[in-house]
Scaffold this motif. Structure first.
Motif, short mmCIF file in Angstrom:
data_model
loop_
_atom_site.label_atom_id
_atom_site.label_comp_id
_atom_site.label_asym_id
_atom_site.label_seq_id
_atom_site.Cartn_x
_atom_site.Cartn_y
_atom_site.Cartn_z
N LYS A 45 33.98 46.43 35.30
CA LYS A 45 34.22 47.60 36.15
C LYS A 45 33.57 47.47 37.52
O LYS A 45 34.05 48.05 38.49
N LYS A 46 32.48 46.71 37.64
CA LYS A 46 31.84 46.53 38.95
C LYS A 46 32.60 45.54 39.81
O LYS A 46 32.57 45.62 41.02
N CYS A 47 33.26 44.60 39.21
CA CYS A 47 33.92 43.50 39.92
C CYS A 47 35.29 43.91 40.47
O CYS A 47 35.52 43.86 41.67
N LYS A 48 36.19 44.27 39.61
CA LYS A 48 37.55 44.67 39.97
C LYS A 48 38.31 43.61 40.77
O LYS A 48 39.16 43.93 41.58
N SER A 49 38.02 42.34 40.57
CA SER A 49 38.74 41.27 41.26
C SER A 49 40.19 41.24 40.80
O SER A 49 40.47 41.43 39.62
N PRO A 50 41.10 40.97 41.73
CA PRO A 50 42.49 40.79 41.29
C PRO A 50 42.62 39.53 40.45
O PRO A 50 41.91 38.55 40.67
N LEU A 51 43.50 39.58 39.47
CA LEU A 51 43.73 38.44 38.59
C LEU A 51 45.18 37.98 38.71
O LEU A 51 46.05 38.73 39.14
N ILE A 52 45.42 36.75 38.30
CA ILE A 52 46.75 36.16 38.29
C ILE A 52 47.11 35.89 36.84
O ILE A 52 46.31 35.34 36.09
#
Length: 70
Positions: free
Chosen positions: A30-37
Motif C-alpha cells: 500500500k505504501k509503494c503503489k508502483s505500476p505493474l506489467i
C-alpha cells in the motif's frame, strides 16, 4: 509477483487478471503503489506481474527481492 492490486484496491492473482475487466494494476504494498506489467503465460511459465521500476524505493517487495540476490 503473483498478486497485484487494481485501482479499486482489490487484490488480483495473475491467473485471473484481464486488462479489460480490471484495468491498470499496482504493487500490493500500500505504501509503494508502483505500476505493474502483466506478463502472460508462455509454454514453460505461469502468468505473473513485474514492476516497471518507477515505484517507491521503500517497497517491501523490492527490498526483499534485492535482499535475496545479495
Amino acid at each position: 509477483m503473483n498478486s497485484a492490486r487494481n485501482q479499486q484496491g482489490r487484490i488480483l492473482n495473475a491467473h485471473e487478471y484481464q486488462l479489460e475487466k480490471y484495468g491498470n494494476i499496482f504493487c500490493i504494498d500500500k505504501k509503494c503503489k508502483s505500476p505493474l506489467i502483466y506478463v502472460a503465460a508462455a509454454e514453460n511459465t505461469s502468468p505473473y506481474f513485474k514492476t516497471t521500476g518507477k515505484g517507491n524505493s521503500d517497497c517491501f517487495f523490492a527490498f526483499s527481492t534485492a535482499f535475496a540476490f545479495t
